[in-house]
Structure formats: structure tokens, C-alpha cells
Design an enzyme around this catalytic site. Structure first.
Site, PDB file in Angstrom:
ATOM      1  N   GLU A 117      -2.664  -8.990   3.551  1.00  0.00           N
ATOM      2  CA  GLU A 117      -3.019  -9.426   4.909  1.00  0.00           C
ATOM      3  C   GLU A 117      -4.539  -9.370   5.097  1.00  0.00           C
ATOM      4  OE1 GLU A 117      -2.182  -6.461   4.134  1.00  0.00           O
ATOM      5  OE2 GLU A 117      -3.309  -5.022   5.327  1.00  0.00           O
ATOM      6  N   HIS A 127      -3.902  -5.217  -0.160  1.00  0.00           N
ATOM      7  CA  HIS A 127      -3.606  -5.697   1.185  1.00  0.00           C
ATOM      8  C   HIS A 127      -3.637  -7.216   1.295  1.00  0.00           C
ATOM      9  CE1 HIS A 127      -3.495  -1.868   3.419  1.00  0.00           C
ATOM     10  NE2 HIS A 127      -4.226  -1.451   2.393  1.00  0.00           N
ATOM     11  N   CYS A 186       0.816  -1.210   0.000  1.00  0.00           N
ATOM     12  CA  CYS A 186       0.000   0.000   0.000  1.00  0.00           C
ATOM     13  C   CYS A 186       0.861   1.275   0.000  1.00  0.00           C
ATOM     14  CB  CYS A 186      -0.963  -0.033   1.180  1.00  0.00           C
ATOM     15  SG  CYS A 186      -2.315   1.126   0.963  1.00  0.00           S
TER      16      CYS A 186
END
Ligand SMILES: Nc1ncnc2c1ncn2[C@@H]1O[C@H](COP(=O)(O)OP(=O)(O)O)[C@@H](O)[C@H]1O
Ligand SMILES: Nc1ncnc2c1ncn2[C@@H]1O[C@H](COP(=O)(O)OP(=O)(O)O)[C@@H](O)[C@H]1O
Ligand SMILES: [Mg+2]
Ligand SMILES: [Mg+2]
Lengths: 373, 1105
Positions: free
Chosen positions: A346, A344, A259
């Protein structure tokens, strides 16, 4: 019958005004108004530091259904500047719930508004682009509030990473880390907790350092790899981080960015970044991994993007492409151990399709160790 | 990877007749698949025995076979068509099972045909619970603990593992019958022995019960590159224990955190991989323990399903269409999202609204069937509603059901039964949950009894609170609902705007702000008027609301929560600030659909609505569809130019009318639902296309209609109308018993009965008045064993053209929707036919029919009586259209668009060159306990068509299409009432001559023996053993002729018919059908069934013409 909450109003810099009911803390708040299309995961969104300075609208109408809990947090407290929903649930239902969303917001001092035609708002932002706005329960004076919005700070050129980063370096408890864990230094530009959890789970011993930490201090720690975290705001003013990344890259230390970290790497590689009209925020964005041909459904939250002109330089390879609008979602350096993605991996909230990237980072560090050895 | 060019031709397998659990959602998916495969340039052939479907329209596939769905027939078709591949995943479990069977028999290998969409293994793992369990264990997923048992002893051992309550599932029973949940030892013991008894392999699965857990479904898709997306998540309002098909369901999931949701998503990905669905969609069901979050897998369906149709409508993502493209090689990222036109199909739709599905049941027609809901699906249809909140969608859904509720408006609930209704759910449960909240029951208590999530209870609580607020403001206790606007208090037929038609008390003290809040909660005007009290009528409230500027806006379903521009006007109403409808200035018509499927109003009417839409579009009109049934083709955003997903009530329809201002509204194709709206809409100044509302009223109003018939000098069974018991008795006395009694204005013969004396009349009147308070009771002379005929015709005002005269196989008294029919007639004299045609023309012209009309006649003692005229599309419209090759609904629509029949080159009555037999299909197996006897109450859910040059063969094919094999040798069991003994004699002789062994019960046996037919006598149930039922169970009987022995000895033949149904033995309950069956046996002994595509058949007719 529940007492109806106090009146509240949301006014944008361009004069759009939407009346609703107070939700969370009463008062007034200013920020860039953006929308997120995820159907669930509002607590992760609220606590994601990348949303610092932003008033977040959830496009899904019912928010708060499962309340809040102690696990689904991406930082110690809500980070959004404000919160806009169509309907705030009056009953939290989940065996994990530790409380109700509206109380949680109130306690954290987050000013929100409900009963708003969030679809109208979303269509407006989609058409005119992200706008600054004010939520107020203090006055209904649209002119005044629009003025306040106009005079509030703009995201462009705004260095928010500095505001949300940690004060001191700290080490993330390495539960899952194996015998000889990979030593990772993570730049905290507003890092989500789940990134730490994922790094640890993939066998990393992570030291988190403030955004402005000079490269020298990082290299002094002799890391197996350096991680550049997500974060809020515009990458360009983060010259310090860009500089640091460049040095680290030159020292051939494996680098992985997510990001904002990805955007900073882009700049460090001599690329440029630009602001998207209304950004990508949600959990359903299709991204094609150009090396495998596989499509990942990804979790996204960004307002800026790396200019594809970067790939005019032969040493850079576009690795991930956004299938909705063709923007850059990831790249790598052909010689140096440098990779990064805009989205992202995650998740949290969002699909887990991209977890493999953490394993890839570890793999990159492993081969780098062998080279060094 | 683009399309797989080794596939140039495909056979699509349809799902056959509409049955409980397999309805028109498969017409929707199949039609989508065929359309897109054709668009890709493939040669497509289709086989489906159901003529009421859109997909079997000859213009879709290149070769359309309306043939029985049996392995033999499919083999013949494959031999003729030699497709490269077979696509079985859009035709429900029926198609999957057929495909597997063809593969098992080596047919596919022999002909070198591939299965696409799902491999044989995937289908087997999906269907066989043992294989599925193994697969899940391999990928480390949790399931309810379970074990198989082949004896009571084994069962007891498994019970130690699962504990009580437990779920019993007999293996491989017809339609999964005999399953259920047991709560105690003796229930267990008996369920086990019944299960073992029912299972052909004497095996049952015993499963840990997770009753009361949260139930979820994920609709997922996968392509060959292993790309995976979740299209939609669905949460069941009614938790585990009630079949998803019988549950109120909600999309998207409401009470899952991202963690739990992602765990479910990850599991789904593993499952679809492990089961081996390489391309296409699957439905995966999960249960979650609300106390601990433990998640277990329930099942996966490796195909499109009822839920995937719902998901497609809920999200705007056309699962079946995309699945078909994946099946021929495309990858998800190579397919575009139709709605945004810029983004790929490889994404996960997001909603910014809430979708609620509510089932609709038909227990009123099966009084002896248990209405309790469990693990077996029993509903016959469903309604879907879209709103910005759950409250809004739920209340829209309730009024869309058309069960006489304008929301939570039912005043017939019994407060003393709340606890029972919450603990043992039946179709009324949601109303009782709300009632409990009215009375202040604690949410925990309700949750403990129902397992319904507290979040949902809180939502309904908010509705309750709002109701209280309104009735308080209204200052009056809620009064019973005022008569729907459809009621006919002989209001003058002058067109006048709604506002003028109002007046009366003002809606209580209802402040504009409260009214607006209430509308945002989804309350209907009718319900608000009822709550406001003080004699407020719906029309008053409506006028007040509009005056206060409280009108709905329309928002788009766009797959992406407004992130991208939508190019598809797929809309729903809500009370918000911005309207996105963007109506055009084009010439436009609005078509009203038929709402949720129910017995008597199903897919046939959706077929007609779609045709109307297509025809008007061809005539240059913009077409606007309004409907609320998610299973249908009409609610595919591809079907009409604009789609409004709305309940079919006056209020909701008027909202669209006022926005779109259509040139006309079409109410003739959606069955009784839109027909009922004709007058109110007309009175509100809406232009009704086609036959005038007055003419419709003339045909529907018995008094006016009888007068017309007298005028036209057409006989009608003597009849009278009664508004009280005394009147009814008087009428009966005048015309003489038996009489047929019923309330007016109902489709499907609801609450219709043949009554033989005053006593039963009394009983009936009490019921009927409940059945339909706003209408009088009709009493007709019942014509005993008369032939019945259905005529479908189309008129343009000057001319009436007859599409077909269908003769019923069963005599009058068996509902036209239930009896088998044959086109052309096979037992009616030419003069009678001529009279029928003459009467039909006369009626059509007298009514000024512009569009379709259906007339039912009964012939008794050479007199032809009119039973009824339906000035609208009928159940048989598609059947006749398929047979004749002329799309009658389209013709009718063109007439409404101003093109005369002559213009359309349609001046002569239509003809056919072979026999087309319609057979009905019944839900007796699913609604256990119900008797299969036919009467004036319609009971069938679907139909099939059998085609052949000779009647016997056509009838034989219709029977096998309906799932019965007509034996060419074996044993017949005959047990008929005295009245029928003479009639059955020649049949017994014939069958004997064909070498059948004949068994009969004493009475019948004696009679037949006297007349020299060699037979064996068997015991009745109460006479000793082995009795006839034992013989049925042990598979020693192949056909049964059993006509009712009158009310007295009902018990015996009841038992016979029930066990026969359970064991799939063909039971013929009327002599006329028995005669047809004998002809069928003869035909089958002469030759094997022939197959032909509709295209071939119609070409033949065209050439001859
Ligand atoms: N172990 C169980 N405990 C309680 N209810 C169950 C269990 N398994 C299934 N059910 C209920 O029965 C319904 C039908 O079961 P399912 O396995 O989906 O069969 P079908 O093929 O008929 O859909 C489910 O929707 C669920 O409500
Ligand atoms: N007078 C009558 N005599 C004998 N049978 C009748 C008579 N009227 C109706 N029926 C039977 O009842 C069935 C349903 O009646 P109908 O008027 O068609 O009601 P619906 O509106 O449900 O179609 C008919 O199909 C016919 O078999
Ligand atoms: Mg199921
Ligand atoms: Mg009828």
C-alpha cells in the site's frame, strides 16, 4: 531572527548522547531508536501505527518542508514515541498544507529533537543495531538518561498490537466497492489507513476487527477473505492472532498478510521469526517477485523477519526476496489460498510498484468463491 | 538475463565540441560507457571530433576516431569497423540525431548494425514535439495546451486555446533558436513571424505558458525486463520559464509530498515505457502548479543528459555506466552497486545531504548579447556543492563559482533595480533575491515576482538573519571584501603556517557558538570576516575558528543514507560531529581541479587533471582529487583513489589538506584556478609539486617577467604597468598606439582590449579596474598583423622537451583560444622555428619548469616576441597529446613524482607525420545579438580537430567538424576592408578559376574588377534590395569572406554576420583563414575526406621512429 528552541538531548542505552534542540513537544520520551531513509512522506511515517513505541530518525536532513495536511495520514494521530531530525523546517510550503510540522507534533504531544547529526546516529544504529533511547528536554544528565533507556521495555517479546488495535469492530465505508463486493474481515494489529483505502478501491467491503478477535467470530461473518494487517512490535507474543490465523487457514478461507500480519502468518504456518539487526525502514528496498522475475521498489518498515527455514516445508513457496540482504519478503501456501508479504504494497509513503497484490488478493477470493459455488 | 552475446563490438558516438547545452558531461558519460564496455570484453570503437576529451584518449577505445560527426564520415567508419551495434545514448542529442540519420539513410540496415540504448522511434518521439504530444495523450498525461501553426492566422487560432503569456517554439531551428515566451499581442505577432521565418519548414509550436510553476526533473532508468528505478529527483530553485540548464537546481526535490512525488514517479514509468526506451536512462521534466498541484509533462530526453551527470554525482549512482551495461543486455538486478558492493543497482538512491547546482554564465565576454534568462540555455558551466542543508550547499556553491563572491558577499548590487532584476531574471537574480530579503521585502512579494518557492526564500531568510546577527555581534557595518589571499602585495615567499601569518583585529565579538552555527549554515571564513567588520581579515577569522576547535568533518556520498557500509571515499565537508574520511597513511598527492567550466577554462584542464591522477597512481601514489564541477570525469569517484567534492577556495582546500596531510599538492593542471592558490597554499606551508610557486609568480608577474626576459635577451612587446589612468596614458604615449590593455592575472583574455587612442583608454580603465580591483592594468604594444604561435613543452629542471609548435591561422590579436591552429606550423621559416625552440628551452630552464609550460609568441617583421608564458598545463595540451601520441600531462606528472624526462625516454622534441588542425566553436547562435568578430577576448566554448596528410584537407575537416560545410562549388560573397583588398585578390582569382560565382559589395567589387576578376555587385543592407542579407536568407550564398570594415561601418557587416550565423553559412573574418579556406576547397575538389583512427596514426609514427 527566530528565537532558538530549547536545548534537548538524545541518549541511547549504550551511552551515545547527542545534543540538539527541542522539536515538537518539550518533555521526555523513551523508545526503540530506528532510522527511516525515505526522502519524503514523514507525515505518513509519523502516523503509521507500526512505529508505536519507536523513536524514528529521518535520515534526510530537511524535515517539515511541505508541512502537514489532512489527507496524508495513516491513522488518526502521530504514533511514534519520538522524532529525530537534522533540521526542522521553519516554513511549510505546499498548496495542501494545513499546518506546520512542529506545531502538529507539539499538539499531538510528540517529543522530538532537531539539529542532531542524524548520519552519525544512523551509522551507529547500523553498526550496533537498534537501541533503546530517551529524548529529554528536562535534564542533560547523560548517565541518568542512559539508565532510563536501559530500564525501558525491550521490543523483543513485546505485544504492541494489543495497544494500538481498535476497541470495537467497524465497517470501512465502501465507496468504490461494486455490486457484489468481497466481504473482507481485517485484523487490526495497527493497520495503516491506506490499506483500507486500497482494499476498498479494489472492491472490498471491509470489516475491521480488534487484534484479539477469536477466529470463530471472524468465520461467523462468513468472509470471502481475511486480511492480517501490519503493526508494531514482536509477532511472537501475539499467540492469539497466530492461533486465529491457523484456524482460518485450516478453514481454507483466503488469507492475505502484510508486515506484522505476514510474520504472524509465518508463525501460524509453523515457521519462526527473528529480530533483524536494525530492520528495514524506507521506500527504496528492491524486492524480487520470484514468480515474474520483476523487481519492485518497495516501502518497508519492520524490525522482525520470517526465518527462511519455513521453506523446508514443501507446501510453502518463497514468492518475494529482498535483494539487499536476501531476507524473506513474501510467501504463499501451495494448496491453500494463503499469501503474504513482509513489505508494504500500500506504500504511503513509497513507490506504487506493488499495488497489484491487492488485485491478486481479490482474484484469490474470486476463485475461492467459484470453488465454493 | 546476462549479457547479450550477439553484441561483440560497439561503436560509441561522442557529442563533439563543447557548446552551450552540450558540455563535458558527455565526456564523463562516454568515458564511463567505454570503460565498462571494454571491461565486458567488447571491442569498442569511438568517434568524437573533440580532441580535448578523456574518452578520445587512445588507451580507452580499441579504435578512436577524432573525425567530424557527419553521417558521411560515420558511414565510412562503420564500413571500416563493422561493429555489431551503435550506442548513441551517451553522446547527447548530437549522437542521437546522427544515429537516427544513419538509420534513415538505411546505412545501419545495409551493414546489419543494431542501435542499442534507444530505438530510432524512441529518439524521434523524444525529439519531435508533435509525436511526443501524441504519445503523452495516449497514456493520458497532461501537457501544456498547445498547437502548431504555419501562418499568423493559424497562430492566432492556437492562441485562443493557450492564451497569453505563451511559449513560441519554431520547429527544427538550429539549436532550438528563436523560441521564447511572449506576454502581449505585439510580442506574440512578432515572435510568430520571426519563428515562422526561422523555421526551415515554416512551422511553430505555440504552447500554454506555465511560467512560474514549480519545475522538476526525474532521472530514471529502465531495463529489458521492464524494471524501473528513479535515480534522482531534482527541483529547480528557479521555476518554469528559466531553462533547467540556467536554473539553480536542488537534489533531491524539497517541496513535494510523497503523494505528488509518487504521481510523478508513476507518470515517468508510463512515459519511458510509451516512448519506448527499452534500456538505459532518461531525463523527464515536469511542471507543477503551486496553487493547485496540476502536473504537466514538459519533455523527456531518451538518453543520459547534463542532469543525469549531475544526478550521478549527486547520488553516487553512475547512470551512464549502468546504462551501457543495460544496453548490452544486463538487467538492473544483475548489476552491483559499486559503493556498497553488497546491494544491487536495482534500487533508488537516497540522500542524507542536499545538493545544489549553480550555473555559470559568460556574458562579460558578449557585451552585446542579452543577459536575460529564458527558455533558451545560456550558461557555459556549472558548480555543484554538497552540504547537510540547503543553506550550507548553496553558500558552498556560491563561493565555488569563482565569480569573486565568497558567499552572498556582492557589494555591487543596485538597490534601485531589485524589482526589475526579480521580474526579468539575469545571472544576478539570486543575489538580488537575497538583497530584497536584506531590505525586508515580504516573501509573498518576492514569490509573486520570481515564482521562487517560499521554502527556498525562508532558507535564504535564515542566512540573512544569521548575517544580521553576526554583523551586530561584530559591531560594525559589513565592509567590502578584503583582497583574496591570491593578491600579491609582495608577501615574502618564505613558507609560514597560516596561523602565524595572521594577527590583526579579533573577529568582532563573534562567540564560538555563533561562529559554529554560521559555519553550519555554510558561511565561508572570508564572508564571516567581511561581516564581522572591524578590519577582520579572513586569516584572522580562520585562526580564531581553528583555535575554537570549529573545524569541518567529512561525510560520504554512499547512495543509501548510511544504511550500508560505503567502500568509496567520495566525500564532502560539513560542520557536524562525526568524520568518516578515514585518511590512509599512504604516500599521497592531492590534485586541484579547475572548477566550473567557463570560457577560457574548460574540459582541457579536466583532461589534464585526470591524466595527472592516473600517472601518480601508476607511480604508486594515492591520488586525491578536489573539484566542484559535476560535469567532469575528474569528479567521477572512479577516477582518483579519493574524491573531495569541494569548492576550490583557500579555505576549502586547506580543510582537505589538514585532514589528508598529502605529500604534495598539484596545482599545475587545473588552469588558473589552482594556480591562483599556489602562493597562499605555499605560505600556509603546503608542499607544491612541480614548478615552484616562486617561478609561477615570476611568470605571472609582468614586472618580474619582463626583467627575466631582458636577462634572457628574449624580445617582448614593449609594455608597462599602470595602477591609474595617468600612468596608463603615460605608458601608451611611450610605446605608441595601438596598445593592448588588460588587468593582470586573468585567463581567457577577460577585459582585454585593443585601444587606439586616449579616449578609449579612459573608457577602458574605468571598466578594467572593476574587472579586477586587486591587480594593476597591463599595457602592451599591440603587434599588428603578426603571426602567432603556441608552444607546449614539458620540463624537468635539467631539460625541456617541446611537445608541439602550433601556428595560429588567424593573426595575433585573435585570442589563442579562439584562433584556428595547425600542428605542425605551415608558414614559418626554419630559422624562426629554431629560434622559437631555443627561446622556449631558455625560458623553461630559467623558470626551472618541472612539468608543463605553454609559451605564446608573435612574429612580426622577422622579430619573435614572447607574449606570455603559462607555467602550467594549457588549453592545447590534450590537442598536442592526441596528435603526437604522447600524453604530455602524464609525462609532466611523472616528472613531479621524481622521474626525469630521460628516465621516461623523452629527450627529443616530438614530431607528427601529418596535419592536425584545431578549430574553435563559438556560442554565437545561443547568445543571440553577439557579434562573431574575433579579438583578444576569448569567446569560444569548444574545439574540434581535423586530421589529414595535407593542410587543405585537414582544414576542411576541421571546418565540417565545427559544423560548416565547405562548398566545392557555388557562390562566394566577398566584402573586405581596404587594407585586405589586395590580399583577397588571389583568392578571388582561385575561386573564380574553380568556377565559383563571386558576389561583392561595391568597394570590393570595383577593386576586384579592376584586377580582372569577373564578379557581380550586390547591395549593402542600406543601399537597396535585394541586398546581401536577403541573399543570405534565401540561401543563395555558400561562403562569406568578410573582414571588419572598421568601427564606423560596423552596422552593415554586423548584420551580414548575424544573418549568416542564423542560417549556418560559413563566415570567414580574417584573410589568413580565407586563404586556408581556399586551400580546403581545392582539397575537397580533388578527393573526399579520409578517416584514420588515432591508434593507426600513432602506430605509423612509432614505426617511422
Ligand atoms: N510551456 C512552458 N511554459 C513556461 N516555460 C516553459 C514551458 N515549456 C518549457 N519551458 C521552460 O523552457 C525550458 C526549456 O524547455 P524544454 O522543453 O526543456 O526544452 P529543452 O529541450 O531546451 O530542454 C524549461 O526548462 C522550462 O523552464
Ligand atoms: N602584444 C600583442 N600584440 C598582438 N596581439 C597580442 C599581444 N598580446 C596578446 N595578444 C593577443 O591576445 C591574445 C590573448 O593574450 P594572452 O597574453 O595570451 O592572454 P591570455 O592570458 O588570455 O591567454 C593572444 O592570444 C594574442 O592573440
Ligand atoms: Mg529541458
Ligand atoms: Mg594566452
Amino acid at each position: 531572527m527566530r528565537a532558538a528552541a530549547a536545548k534537548a538531548i538524545l541518549v541511547l542505552e549504550d551511552g551515545l548522547a547527542l545534543e540538539g534542540r527541542s522539536f515538537g513537544r518539550q518533555g521526555e520520551t523513551t523508545g526503540e531508536v530506528v532510522f527511516n531513509t525515505a526522502l519524503c512522506g514523514y507525515q505518513e511515517v509519523l502516523t503509521d501505527p507500526s512505529y508505536a513505541g519507536q523513536i524514528v530518525t529521518m535520515t534526510y536532513p530537511h524535515i517539515g518542508n511541505y508541512g502537514v495536511n489532512l489527507e496524508d495520514t495513516e491513522s488518526v494521530r502521530p504514533q511514534v514515541a519520538g522524532f529525530v531530525v537534522r533540521e526542522a523546517s521553519t516554513r511549510a510550503s505546499s498548496w495542501r498544507a494545513s499546518g506546520e510540522l512542529h506545531r502538529y507534533l507539539d499538539e499531538a504531544g510528540v517529543v522530538g529533537i532537531s539539529e542532531v547529526d542524524t548520519r552519525l546516529l544512523t551509522r551507529h544504529l547500523r553498526t550496533v543495531g537498534a537501541k533503546r533511547g530517551v529524548i529529554s528536554t528536562l535534564t542533560a544528565d547523560r548517565e541518568q538518561l542512559a539508565g532510563q533507556a536501559r530500564s525501558s521495555r525491550s521490543m523483543i517479546g513485546l505485544d504492541l498490537a494489543r495497544e494500538v488495535t481498535c476497541a470495537e469492530p467497524f465497517r470501512y465505508a465502501v465507496a468504490a466497492a461494486g455490486a457484489d463486493p468481497f466481504r473482507v474481515v481485517a485484523y487490526d494489529f495497527g493497520m495503516k489507513q491506506n490499506i483500507l483505502r486500497m482494499l476498498a478501491a479494489s472492491g472490498c467491503d471491509v470489516t475491521v476487527v480488534p487484534a484479539t478477535t477469536p477466529a470463530a467470530d471472524v468465520l461467523a461473518r462468513d468472509p470471502d477473505g481475511v486480511f492480517l494487517s501490519n503493526g508494531p512490535g514482536d509477532p511472537e507474543p501475539c499467540a492469539y492472532a497466530v492461533e486465529a490465523s491457523r484456524e482460518i487457514m485450516e478453514r481454507r478461507v483466503p488469507l492475505f498478510g502484510i508486515c506484522l500480519g505476514h510474520q504472524i502468518l509465518g508463525l501460524a504456518c509453523g515457521g519462526r521469526t527473528f529480530k533483524l539487526k536494525f530492520g528495514h525502514r524506507g521506500a527504496n528496498h528492491p524486492v524480487k517477485n520470484l514468480r515474474t522475475g520483476q523487481v519492485e521498489v518497495t516501502s518497508q518498515n519492520h524490525g522482525f523477519s520470517v526465518d527462511p527455514a519455513l521453506f523446508d516445508q514443501p507446501e510453502f513457496e518463497l514468492t518475494h526476496l529482498n535483494l539487499n540482504d536476501g531476507t524473506v519478503e513474501g510467501f504463499r501456501h501451495r494448496e491453500l489460498p494463503v499469501t503474504s508479504v513482509q513489505y508494504h504494497p500500500e506504500a504511503s509513503p513509497g513507490p506504487h510498484d506493488s499495488h497489484y497484490l491487492f488485485a491478486d488478493f481479490v482474484q484469490m477470493m474470486r476463485s475461492h468463491r467459484q470453488v465454493r459455488a | 538475463m546476462p549479457r547479450d552475446l550477439s553484441i561483440q563490438s560497439v561503436l560509441v558516438i561522442g557529442s563533439g565540441p563543447i557548446v552551450i547545452g552540450q558540455a563535458c558531461e558527455f565526456d564523463y558519460s562516454g568515458t564511463q560507457a567505454i570503460k565498462v564496455l571494454k571491461k565486458e570484453g567488447l571491442r569498442v570503437s569511438l568517434v568524437n571530433s573533440n580532441p580535448a576529451t578523456i574518452m578520445t584518449d587512445p588507451e580507452y577505445a580499441d579504435a578512436t576516431y577524432v573525425e567530424p560527426l557527419t553521417p558521411e564520415v560515420l558511414e565510412t567508419i562503420l564500413e571500416r569497423e563493422r561493429p555489431d551495434a551503435v550506442l548513441p545514448t551517451v553522446g547527447g542529442q548530437t549522437a542521437l540525431n546522427l544515429a537516427v540519420e544513419l538509420s534513415r539513410r538505411g546505412v545501419l540496415d545495409r551493414l546489419g548494425i543494431r542501435l542499442i540504448g534507444a530505438s530510432r522511434r524512441a529518439v524521434e518521439v523524444g525529439e519531435d514535439r508533435r509525436l511526443f504530444k501524441e504519445a503523452m495523450t495516449r497514456i493520458g498525461l497532461d501537457l501544456p495546451k498547445s498547437g502548431f501553426a504555419r501562418s499568423l492566422a493559424e497562430a492566432r487560432r492556437v492562441l485562443d486555446l493557450t492564451g497569453l503569456p505563451a511559449v513560441i517554439r519554431p520547429s527544427f531551428t538550429m539549436g532550438g533558436t528563436g523560441g521564447g515566451i511572449v506576454y502581449n499581442a505585439e510580442e506574440f505577432e512578432e515572435a510568430v513571424s520571426r519563428g515562422l521565418d526561422l523555421s526551415p519548414m515554416h512551422e511553430i509550436l505555440i504552447e500554454e505558458s506555465v511560467v512560474g510553476w514549480k519545475e522538476y526533473e526525474l532521472e530514471v532508468m529502465r531495463d529489458r525486463a521492464d524494471n524501473f528505478v528513479v535515480i534522482c529527483s531534482i527541483e529547480n530553485f528557479d521555476p518554469m520559464g528559466i531553462h533547467t540548464g540556467d536554473s539553480v537546481t536542488v537534489a533531491p526535490a524539497q517541496t513535494l509530498t510523497d503523494r505528488e512525488y509518487q504521481a510523478m514517479r508513476n507518470a515517468s514509468r508510463l512515459i519511458i515505457r510509451e516512448v519506448g526506451v527499452e534500456t538505459g536512462g532518461s531525463n523527464i521534466q515536469f511542471a507543477v502548479d503551486p496553487r493547485t498541484g496540476r502536473m504537466v509533462v514538459i519533455e523527456m530526453n531518451p538518453r543520459v543528459s547534463r542532469s543525469s551527470a549531475l544526478a550521478s554525482k549527486a547520488t553516487g549512482f553512475p547512470i551512464a555506466k549502468i546504462a551501457a551495461l543495460l544496453a548490452i543486455g544486463y538487467h538492473l538486478d544483475e548489476i552491483q552497486n559499486d559503493i556498497t558492493r553488497v546491494t544491487p543497482a536495482c534500487f533508488e538512491p537516497v540522500l542524507d545531504y542536499v545538493v545544489v547546482k549553480i550555473p555559470r554564465w559568460a556574458f562579460e565576454k558578449f557585451r552585446d548579447a542579452s543577459p536575460l534568462l529564458g527558455t533558451q540555455m545560456k550558461s557555459v558551466g556549472e558548480v555543484m556543492a554538497i552540504g547537510r542543508t540547503f543553506k550550507e550547499a548553496l553558500q558552498k556553491g556560491l563561493r565555488g563559482l569563482e565569480i569573486g563572491a565568497s558567499g552572498f558577499s556582492r557589494s555591487d548590487l543596485d538597490d534601485t533595480r531589485i524589482k526589475e532584476k526579480l521580474l526579468t531574471p539575469d545571472p544576478d537574480r539570486i543575489f538580488y533575491v537575497k538583497r530584497a530579503l536584506d531590505l525586508g521585502w515580504a516573501h509573498d512579494e518576492i514569490n509573486r515576482m520570481t515564482g521562487i518557492d517560499p521554502w527556498f526564500l525562508d532558507q535564504i531568510q535564515q542566512i540573512v538573519d544569521m548575517e544580521t546577527r553576526i554583523s551586530n555581534l561584530g559591531g560594525a557595518a559589513p565592509r567590502p571584501p578584503d583582497p583574496p589571499l591570491a593578491s600579491r602585495e609582495s608577501i615574502p615567499l618564505r613558507s609560514q603556517p597560516a596561523a602565524v601569518a595572521t594577527g590583526g583585529a579579533s573577529p568582532g565579538g563573534l562567540a564560538a557558538e555563533t561562529l559554529r552555527q554560521a559555519k553550519r549554515y555554510g558561511f565561508s571564513d572570508a564572508r564571516l570576516a567581511q561581516l564581522a567588520g572591524l578590519g577582520t581579515r579572513e586569516s584572522d577569522l580562520r585562526a580564531r575558528r581553528i583555535a575554537a576547535g570549529i573545524v569541518p568533518v567529512f561525510k560520504r556520498v554512499d547512495t543509501c543514507a548510511a544504511e550500508f557500509v560505503s567502500h568509496t571515499p567520495y566525500l564532502y565537508s560539513t560542520y557536524e560531529s562525526e568524520c568518516e574520511a578515514e585518511p590512509t597513511g599512504r604516500r599521497k598527492v592531492m590534485i586541484l581541479g579547475s572548477g566550473p567550466n567557463r570560457i577560457g577554462q574548460g574540459i582541457e584542464f579536466d583532461y589534464c587533471c585526470c591524466h595527472a591522477s592516473f600517472a601518480f597512481r601508476e607511480e604508486g601514489y594515492e591520488t586525491i582529487m578536489v573539484n566542484c564541477n559535476p560535469e567532469t570525469v575528474s569528479t567521477d569517484y572512479d577516477t582518483s583513489d579519493r574524491l573531495y567534492f569541494e569548492p576550490l577556495t583557500f579555505e576549502d582546500v586547506m580543510n582537505v589538506v589538514e585532514l589528508e596531510k598529502p605529500d604534495g599538492v598539484v596545482i599545475q593542471f587545473g588552469g588558473q584556478t589552482p594556480l591562483k592558490l599556489a602562493l597562499p597554499l605555499f605560505r600556509a606551508g603546503v608542499n607544491i609539486l612541480g614548478t615552484s610557486p616562486d617561478a609561477i609568480d615570476l611568470a605571472e608577474d609582468r614586472k618580474r617577467f619582463s626583467a627575466l626576459l631582458r636577462e634572457l635577451d628574449i624580445p617582448q612587446p614593449e609594455s608597462g604597468t599602470a595602477t591609474s589612468l595617468e600612468e596608463a596614458k603615460a605608458v601608451a604615449a611611450r610605446i605608441g598606439y595601438p596598445v593592448l590593455v588588460r588587468p593582470s592575472y586573468v585567463l581567457g583574455g577577460r577585459a582585454m582590449a585593443i585601444v587606439y587612442d586616449d579616449k578609449r583608454l579612459e573608457g577602458y580603465v574605468r571598466e578594467a579596474v572593476l574587472a579586477s580591483p586587486e591587480h594593476p592594468i597591463l599595457v602592451d604594444r599591440f603587434l599588428e598583423d603578426a603571426y602567432e604561435v603556441d608552444v607546449d613543452a614539458v620540463g624537468d629542471g635539467e631539460r625541456v622537451v617541446i611537445g608541439g609548435v602550433l601556428q595560429h591561422i588567424e593573426e595575433a590579436g585573435v585570442h589563442s583560444g579562439d584562433s584556428a591552429m595547425v600542428l605542425p606550423t605551415y608558414k614559418i621559416s626554419a630559422p624562426h622555428l629554431e629560434t622559437i625552440r631555443r627561446y622556449t628551452r631558455r625560458l623553461g630552464l630559467a623558470l626551472g619548469v618541472r612539468g608543463l609550460m605553454n609559451v605564446q609568441y608573435a612574429i612580426k617583421d622577422d622579430v619573435i616576441y614572447v607574449l606570455e608564458v603559462n607555467p602550467r598545463a594549457s588549453r592545447t595540451t590534450p590537442f598536442v597529446s592526441k596528435a603526437t601520441g604522447v600524453a604530455l600531462a602524464k609525462v609532466a606528472a611523472r616528472v613531479m613524482a621524481g622521474r626525469s624526462l630521460a628516465d621516461q625516454g623523452l629527450t627529443d622534441d616530438l614530431t607528427v607525420d601529418r596535419f592536425f588542425v584545431k578549430e574553435s566553436v563559438f556560442p554565437f547562435l545561443k547568445l543571440t545579438g553577439s557579434d562573431i568578430l574575433l579579438g583578444p577576448e576569448m569567446k569560444s566554448t569548444g574545439e574540434v580537430m581535423g586530421i589529414s596528410e595535407d593542410f587543405g584537407m585537414a582544414f576542411a575537416k576541421s571546418q565540417s567538424a565545427a559544423g560548416f560545410t565547405i562548398p566545392t562549388s557555388g557562390t562566394v560573397f566577398i566584402s573586405v576592408n581596404d587594407f585586405d583588398k589586395k590580399g583577397v585578390l588571389p583568392m578571388a582569382r582561385d575561386l573564380r578559376a574553380l568556377g565559383f560565382r563571386i558576389l561583392a559589395t561595391r568597394g570590393t567589387a570595383e577593386f576586384l574588377e579592376e584586377h580582372g576578376v569577373a564578379i557581380e555587385t550586390v547591395y549593402k543592407v542600406n543601399e537597396g534590395r535585394p541586398n546581401c542579407v536577403d541573399l543570405i536568407k534565401s540561401g543563395q550564398i555558400d561562403i562569406i569572406f568578410n573582414t571588419p570594415l572598421g568601427l564606423e561601418s560596423h552596422y552593415d557587416d554586423g548584420a551580414i554576420r548575424k544573418s549568416a550565423t542564423l542560417h549556418g553559412v560559413l563566415v570567414v573574418t580574417t584573410l589568413t583563414a580565407a586563404a586556408a579556406t581556399v586551400l580546403a576547397v581545392k582539397a575537397l575538389r580533388e578527393r573526399s575526406p579520409d578517416v584514420a583512427s588515432l591508434q593507426e596514426i600513432h602506430r605509423g609514427v612509432a614505426e617511422r621512429a
